[in-house]
Scaffold this motif. Structure first.
Motif, PDB file in Angstrom:
ATOM      1  N   LEU A 108       0.796  -1.225   0.000  1.00  0.00           N
ATOM      2  CA  LEU A 108       0.000   0.000   0.000  1.00  0.00           C
ATOM      3  C   LEU A 108       0.830   1.278   0.000  1.00  0.00           C
ATOM      4  O   LEU A 108       0.305   2.355  -0.308  1.00  0.00           O
ATOM      5  CB  LEU A 108      -0.926   0.006   1.220  1.00  0.00           C
ATOM      6  N   ALA A 109       2.112   1.192   0.384  1.00  0.00           N
ATOM      7  CA  ALA A 109       3.037   2.344   0.427  1.00  0.00           C
ATOM      8  C   ALA A 109       2.623   3.392   1.445  1.00  0.00           C
ATOM      9  O   ALA A 109       3.103   4.516   1.403  1.00  0.00           O
ATOM     10  CB  ALA A 109       3.196   2.986  -0.951  1.00  0.00           C
ATOM     11  N   SER A 110       1.756   3.035   2.368  1.00  0.00           N
ATOM     12  CA  SER A 110       1.280   3.966   3.395  1.00  0.00           C
ATOM     13  C   SER A 110       1.350   3.274   4.752  1.00  0.00           C
ATOM     14  O   SER A 110       0.747   2.204   4.940  1.00  0.00           O
ATOM     15  CB  SER A 110      -0.162   4.396   3.102  1.00  0.00           C
ATOM     16  N   PHE A 111       2.049   3.874   5.696  1.00  0.00           N
ATOM     17  CA  PHE A 111       2.165   3.318   7.040  1.00  0.00           C
ATOM     18  C   PHE A 111       0.798   3.266   7.707  1.00  0.00           C
ATOM     19  O   PHE A 111       0.429   2.266   8.328  1.00  0.00           O
ATOM     20  CB  PHE A 111       3.128   4.178   7.859  1.00  0.00           C
ATOM     21  N   ALA A 146      -1.366   0.633   6.221  1.00  0.00           N
ATOM     22  CA  ALA A 146      -0.889  -0.668   6.671  1.00  0.00           C
ATOM     23  C   ALA A 146      -1.420  -0.981   8.065  1.00  0.00           C
ATOM     24  O   ALA A 146      -1.773  -2.126   8.362  1.00  0.00           O
ATOM     25  CB  ALA A 146       0.638  -0.714   6.645  1.00  0.00           C
ATOM     26  N   ASP A 147      -1.480   0.033   8.942  1.00  0.00           N
ATOM     27  CA  ASP A 147      -2.094  -0.153  10.257  1.00  0.00           C
ATOM     28  C   ASP A 147      -3.511  -0.693  10.115  1.00  0.00           C
ATOM     29  O   ASP A 147      -3.899  -1.668  10.774  1.00  0.00           O
ATOM     30  CB  ASP A 147      -2.147   1.175  11.019  1.00  0.00           C
ATOM     31  N   ASP A 148      -4.295  -0.039   9.261  1.00  0.00           N
ATOM     32  CA  ASP A 148      -5.684  -0.452   9.063  1.00  0.00           C
ATOM     33  C   ASP A 148      -5.759  -1.861   8.480  1.00  0.00           C
ATOM     34  O   ASP A 148      -6.619  -2.663   8.871  1.00  0.00           O
ATOM     35  CB  ASP A 148      -6.397   0.526   8.127  1.00  0.00           C
ATOM     36  N   ALA A 149      -4.864  -2.164   7.531  1.00  0.00           N
ATOM     37  CA  ALA A 149      -4.888  -3.473   6.882  1.00  0.00           C
ATOM     38  C   ALA A 149      -4.547  -4.589   7.868  1.00  0.00           C
ATOM     39  O   ALA A 149      -5.149  -5.671   7.826  1.00  0.00           O
ATOM     40  CB  ALA A 149      -3.916  -3.491   5.705  1.00  0.00           C
ATOM     41  N   VAL A 150      -3.606  -4.345   8.752  1.00  0.00           N
ATOM     42  CA  VAL A 150      -3.247  -5.361   9.743  1.00  0.00           C
ATOM     43  C   VAL A 150      -4.403  -5.592  10.710  1.00  0.00           C
ATOM     44  O   VAL A 150      -4.701  -6.733  11.078  1.00  0.00           O
ATOM     45  CB  VAL A 150      -1.961  -4.952  10.486  1.00  0.00           C
ATOM     46  N   VAL A 179      -6.616  -8.626   1.984  1.00  0.00           N
ATOM     47  CA  VAL A 179      -7.066  -7.369   2.591  1.00  0.00           C
ATOM     48  C   VAL A 179      -6.484  -6.181   1.824  1.00  0.00           C
ATOM     49  O   VAL A 179      -7.187  -5.206   1.522  1.00  0.00           O
ATOM     50  CB  VAL A 179      -6.650  -7.308   4.076  1.00  0.00           C
ATOM     51  N   CYS A 180      -5.207  -6.249   1.482  1.00  0.00           N
ATOM     52  CA  CYS A 180      -4.557  -5.153   0.752  1.00  0.00           C
ATOM     53  C   CYS A 180      -5.146  -5.002  -0.652  1.00  0.00           C
ATOM     54  O   CYS A 180      -5.364  -3.878  -1.125  1.00  0.00           O
ATOM     55  CB  CYS A 180      -3.057  -5.392   0.676  1.00  0.00           C
ATOM     56  N   LEU A 181      -5.392  -6.103  -1.329  1.00  0.00           N
ATOM     57  CA  LEU A 181      -5.997  -6.027  -2.662  1.00  0.00           C
ATOM     58  C   LEU A 181      -7.383  -5.385  -2.585  1.00  0.00           C
ATOM     59  O   LEU A 181      -7.750  -4.569  -3.444  1.00  0.00           O
ATOM     60  CB  LEU A 181      -6.080  -7.427  -3.274  1.00  0.00           C
ATOM     61  N   ASP A 182      -8.133  -5.709  -1.544  1.00  0.00           N
ATOM     62  CA  ASP A 182      -9.448  -5.074  -1.356  1.00  0.00           C
ATOM     63  C   ASP A 182      -9.300  -3.578  -1.105  1.00  0.00           C
ATOM     64  O   ASP A 182     -10.083  -2.765  -1.619  1.00  0.00           O
ATOM     65  CB  ASP A 182     -10.195  -5.723  -0.186  1.00  0.00           C
TER      66      ASP A 182
END
Length: 303
Positions: A22-25, A28-32, A63-66
């Motif tokens: 996602l290139a966004s910290f 990435a928090d939300d995705a985890v 999750v990231c692809l979504d």
């Protein structure tokens, strides 16, 4: 081992994986967090004998692809990735293999630098996932194809296209040794604190590139950069102090500005620096909102 303990064991490396996607910290928090929720809801699907780490990576990738589909982001023109955010090195260190996580993937510099992240954002989402699964996580073609619901032939084709795009989009210059980088960063900090434009320019490549996510502007070449230096040094903004740090396995500098009449240096910007051929090739400049994440104070006392 209960589910929460299992997840926490892999949380940091999953965060790095989502960050690469996602290139966004922050995203990435939300995705985890979403990965945790999906895994928790579907624990019954976890079959005995299944590799729990691979299972979690499978969920995190989807999750990231979504998330990418939800944001409907197009491959950026001229590599202007306005959602790009830095990743503090001290947090990357937590994702490195340990006695408790011997199977964790080493966070190699070439797979976490901002130039790499920017380049892979040019890839369609599934190509990006294939590249990371195969070349970073070392998954097999069959495992990758199964996760992404592709044929093995399609997964291999996507990998070849992704590698070709990466070769053409990513800077090819070899990086300077770490000690050379530290010296160059120290010289850069010294020139900035002395407001010495001539000394600063001497450290730059002629094709210096500056971006300022989330702003879309790109400054190319020394002439364009001179305007930024003149504004910083000669417009009466104030006095500068810089603190060395590191992000994405590369040097960085946190800039503090003491405005006229103020008695303190206040957080102003964070520059992540790419160096090549013994000079500065690129600045990626972020706002002061990231200082806390880097363990940096918002204010420096007078010095």
């Amino acid at each position: 081992m209960d589910f929460r303990e299992l997840f926490e064991r892999h949380r940091r490396e999953l965060h790095v994986h989502c960050y690469r996607m996602l290139a966004s910290f922050e995203e990435a928090d939300d995705a985890v967090q979403e990965t945790f929720l999906r895994a928790w809801r579907h624990q019954e699907r976890f079959e005995p004998g299944t590799n729990p780490r691979a299972w979690l990576y499978r969920i995190a990738t989807n999750v990231c692809l979504d998330a990418i589909r939800k944001h409907d982001r197009r491959p950026p023109s001229e590599q202007e990735v306005t959602w790009l955010q830095p990743y503090p090195d001290h947090l990357l260190d937590r994702a490195a293999p340990s006695d408790e996580q011997p199977d964790a993937v080493v966070v190699a510099r070439e797979t976490i630098e901002l130039a790499y992240l920017t380049a892979i954002q040019l890839l369609p989402p599934k190509q990006r996932a294939v590249l990371l699964l195969r070349d970073v996580l070392d998954w097999s073609a069959a495992e990758t194809a199964e996760l992404l619901e592709l044929s093995v032939a399609s997964a291999n084709s996507a990998l070849q296209r992704a590698r070709a795009t990466l070769r053409s989009a990513r800077p090819a210059e070899p990086q300077a040794p770490d000690e050379s980088e530290r010296r160059l960063l120290a010289q850069l900090i010294d020139a900035h604190e002395r407001a010495d434009i001539e000394a600063a320019v001497a450290l730059l490549r002629a094709d210096i590139r500056v971006t300022m996510p989330p702003l879309p502007q790109v400054y190319l070449g020394v002439d364009a950069f001179l305007g930024l230096l003149d504004r910083a040094f000669n417009s009466g903004m104030g006095e500068w102090r810089l603190v060395p740090t590191s992000a994405n396995r590369t040097p960085a500098a946190a800039s503090y500005l003491r405005a006229p009449g103020d008695d303190r240096f206040r957080a102003f910007k964070l520059d992540v620096v790419r160096m090549a051929g013994g000079k500065v090739a690129e600045f990626t400049t972020f706002g002061p909102g990231f200082f806390e994440r880097f363990g940096l104070p918002a204010v420096l006392l007078e010095s």
